[in-house]
Enzyme design. Structure first.
Site, PDB file in Angstrom:
ATOM      1  N   THR A 145      33.787   3.334 -98.451  1.00 25.26           N
ATOM      2  CA  THR A 145      33.118   4.461 -97.795  1.00 25.26           C
ATOM      3  C   THR A 145      32.112   5.130 -98.720  1.00 25.26           C
ATOM      4  O   THR A 145      32.318   5.199 -99.936  1.00 25.26           O
ATOM      5  CB  THR A 145      34.164   5.506 -97.340  1.00 25.26           C
ATOM      6  OG1 THR A 145      33.486   6.625 -96.787  1.00 25.26           O
ATOM      7  CG2 THR A 145      35.028   5.989 -98.483  1.00 25.26           C
ATOM      8  N   SER A 187      38.686  14.030 -98.883  1.00 30.77           N
ATOM      9  CA  SER A 187      39.902  14.055 -98.057  1.00 30.77           C
ATOM     10  C   SER A 187      40.887  13.070 -98.680  1.00 30.77           C
ATOM     11  O   SER A 187      40.512  12.239 -99.518  1.00 30.77           O
ATOM     12  CB  SER A 187      39.594  13.628 -96.609  1.00 30.77           C
ATOM     13  OG  SER A 187      39.336  12.233 -96.567  1.00 30.77           O
ATOM     14  N   TYR A 189      42.149  10.602 -97.135  1.00 28.52           N
ATOM     15  CA  TYR A 189      41.648   9.272 -96.745  1.00 28.52           C
ATOM     16  C   TYR A 189      40.595   8.785 -97.739  1.00 28.52           C
ATOM     17  O   TYR A 189      40.682   7.658 -98.249  1.00 28.52           O
ATOM     18  CB  TYR A 189      41.061   9.299 -95.321  1.00 28.52           C
ATOM     19  CG  TYR A 189      40.000   8.248 -95.142  1.00 28.52           C
ATOM     20  CD1 TYR A 189      40.350   6.894 -95.101  1.00 28.52           C
ATOM     21  CD2 TYR A 189      38.645   8.579 -95.127  1.00 28.52           C
ATOM     22  CE1 TYR A 189      39.376   5.922 -95.020  1.00 28.52           C
ATOM     23  CE2 TYR A 189      37.665   7.603 -95.038  1.00 28.52           C
ATOM     24  CZ  TYR A 189      38.038   6.277 -94.991  1.00 28.52           C
ATOM     25  OH  TYR A 189      37.082   5.310 -94.927  1.00 28.52           O
ATOM     26  N   HIS A 190      39.587   9.629 -98.002  1.00 33.92           N
ATOM     27  CA  HIS A 190      38.523   9.190 -98.920  1.00 33.92           C
ATOM     28  C   HIS A 190      39.093   8.916-100.312  1.00 33.92           C
ATOM     29  O   HIS A 190      38.628   8.025-101.015  1.00 33.92           O
ATOM     30  CB  HIS A 190      37.415  10.245 -98.986  1.00 33.92           C
ATOM     31  CG  HIS A 190      36.575  10.318 -97.743  1.00 33.92           C
ATOM     32  ND1 HIS A 190      36.773  11.260 -96.765  1.00 33.92           N
ATOM     33  CD2 HIS A 190      35.534   9.561 -97.310  1.00 33.92           C
ATOM     34  CE1 HIS A 190      35.886  11.089 -95.788  1.00 33.92           C
ATOM     35  NE2 HIS A 190      35.124  10.057 -96.091  1.00 33.92           N
ATOM     36  N   LYS A 193      40.232   5.421-100.861  1.00 35.31           N
ATOM     37  CA  LYS A 193      39.160   4.446-101.117  1.00 35.31           C
ATOM     38  C   LYS A 193      38.690   4.513-102.573  1.00 35.31           C
ATOM     39  O   LYS A 193      38.198   3.527-103.127  1.00 35.31           O
ATOM     40  CB  LYS A 193      37.984   4.700-100.166  1.00 35.31           C
ATOM     41  CG  LYS A 193      38.357   4.568 -98.687  1.00 35.31           C
ATOM     42  CD  LYS A 193      38.366   3.124 -98.221  1.00 35.31           C
ATOM     43  CE  LYS A 193      38.757   3.009 -96.772  1.00 35.31           C
ATOM     44  NZ  LYS A 193      38.473   1.710 -96.178  1.00 35.31           N
TER      45      LYS A 193
END
Ligand code: USQ
Length: 404
Positions: A145, A187, A189-190, A193
């Site tokens: 991302t 976040s 989520y980020h 990554k």
């Protein structure tokens, strides 16, 4: 190529599988249907009526005359099954979409935070570990991302494709190094990554694995030439406050006459790419692996940058549906600029699809067609980044509108 698509039933995975199959590659889908389970959990199904995976691949066989075998497997939890599949299927390329991909979902509760970290980090590590054992020459193409770079620092600097040169100072000594661009996730989520990036760097260095990490921007659109061939091939359309991404949300909201939900003052600038370009980029990347022993190749998979309030104004002008600023549930800079290098994929032959190409009308037409399937109560984002958002200034030195 023989290509395994991990997460091949999802929003990017399904159209990618069809595109690769249409281009003559032998595609095999591996999926555990976690995304469909999240639909049930959240009470918000895809706006478009997606078929079961067996129905989808049968429709593809009828339309294109090509088979896509499937395997139900949890990449994060069934390591033995994954290694056996890699050994048996001997892929040339592995496309890794098998991660929880929504930032708001990852911030909902301790359970969602822990699930996102457990699932994403274990999935990536299991893939790498199994590749070393079973298919060390395969090429791993991972969907990363743009969010790993963050949106606050280094104003005026064009975001490079993954790496920077830096001078490190310690005491009197200084050393010049090449390093990953400093991670700055927004976040949980980020953050997963960002953790993936270290796993990839280690396995490329230690085991010589060939890895491409695609730092993708926000995907918009829903259909590709392949998903348009038959209604049974239709792709997901997420509009809800957890999984819906910003431009698709605005287009869907406009289609049903719902005021456009701009978070804060809408000064967030982000990178975007149409789903048609996503699937092309993945083939371009998969066909050009780095050599064994080379560093991880990082490509920024985006075509243009836009500010959220400009997108809302554009959609509002097109449709007459008003914009309504909302308290920003996220902890993010209220305003940021963004300039991104994307020479890698352009050099491989990507011809960018632009917002101006008329495809926004196509997205709205899809949304209007299936508007009756929308759960109006799931439109607003209910996840919050902090328990007491008003007490915290936003990062980046500016106060979010919600805090003013
Ligand atoms: N936003 C609004 N109104 C909305 C929804 C979002 O103003 O109704 C704002 C958000 O506050 C944020 C921006 O729009 O500032 C982007 O939000 P998003 O939900 O479209 O995108 P994001 O959470 O960053 O995540 C999505 C995908 C993720 C991918 C990422 C690429 O879900 O898988 O990695 O885009 S990027 O943003 O470039 O990191």
């Amino acid at each position: 190529m023989r290509v395994l698509v991990l997460g091949g039933d999802g929003f990017c995975g399904w159209p990618t599988s069809l595109h690769l199959s249409a281009r003559g590659h032998d595609v095999i889908i591996i999926d555990n249907f976690a995304r469909r389970a999240a639909d049930l959990e959240l009470g918000a199904e895809s706006l478009t009526p997606i078929r079961s995976l067996p129905e989808r691949v049968e429709a593809w066989r009828q339309c294109a005359g090509r088979r896509i075998p499937t395997l139900e497997l949890d990449v994060a939890r069934d390591y033995d099954g994954l290694e056996a599949a890699f050994r048996r299927l001997a892929p040339d390329a592995i496309i890794h979409f098998a991660e929880q991909r929504a930032a708001p979902y990852s911030m909902k509760s301790p359970r969602h935070k822990r699930y996102t970290v457990d699932n994403n980090v274990n999935a990536s590590h299991a893939v790498l570990c199994a590749m070393v054992e079973a298919c060390p020459d395969a090429h791993l193409v991972h969907l990363g991302t743009m969010g790993v770079y963050g949106y606050g620092k280094a104003r005026g600097l064009r975001i490079p494709e993954g790496y920077v040169e830096a001078t490190l100072h310690s005491g009197q000594a200084a050393a010049r190094v090449e390093m990953l661009y400093p991670a700055d996730p927004g976040s949980i989520y980020h953050m997963t990554k960002c953790l993936d990036q270290l796993l990839f760097a280690y396995y490329a260095k230690n085991d010589g694995l060939r890895i491409t990490d695609l730092h993708q921007g926000i995907v918009w659109g829903t259909s590709t030439p392949e998903t348009d061939l038959d209604e049974r091939l239709i792709n997901r359309f997420d509009y809800d406050g957890d999984y819906g991404t910003v431009l698709n949300r605005f287009l869907m909201q406009a289609a049903i006459g719902h005021p456009l939900t701009v978070h804060g003052v809408g000064g967030q600038t982000r990178a975007f790419i149409h789903i048609r370009d996503t699937v092309r980029c993945i083939e371009l990347a998969a066909l050009t692996p780095p050599g064994r022993g080379q560093r991880v190749r990082i490509l920024n998979q985006m075509t243009e940058c836009h500010r959220v309030r400009d997108l809302a104004a554009l959609v509002s002008t097109m449709t007459g549906v008003p914009v309504q600023a909302r308290d920003n549930p996220r902890r993010e800079a209220a305003e940021n600029d963004l300039d991104v290098e994307n020479a890698g994929l352009l050099g491989l032959g990507l011809a960018p699809t632009r917002l101006s190409d008329g495809l926004m009308h196509e997205v709205m037409a899809v949304a209007r067609r299936y508007a009756h399937r929308c759960n109006l109560e799931r439109i607003l984002c209910t996840s919050r980044w902090t328990r007491t958002p008003r007490e915290h200034p936003a990062p980046g030195g500016r106060r979010a509108a919600a805090a003013e």
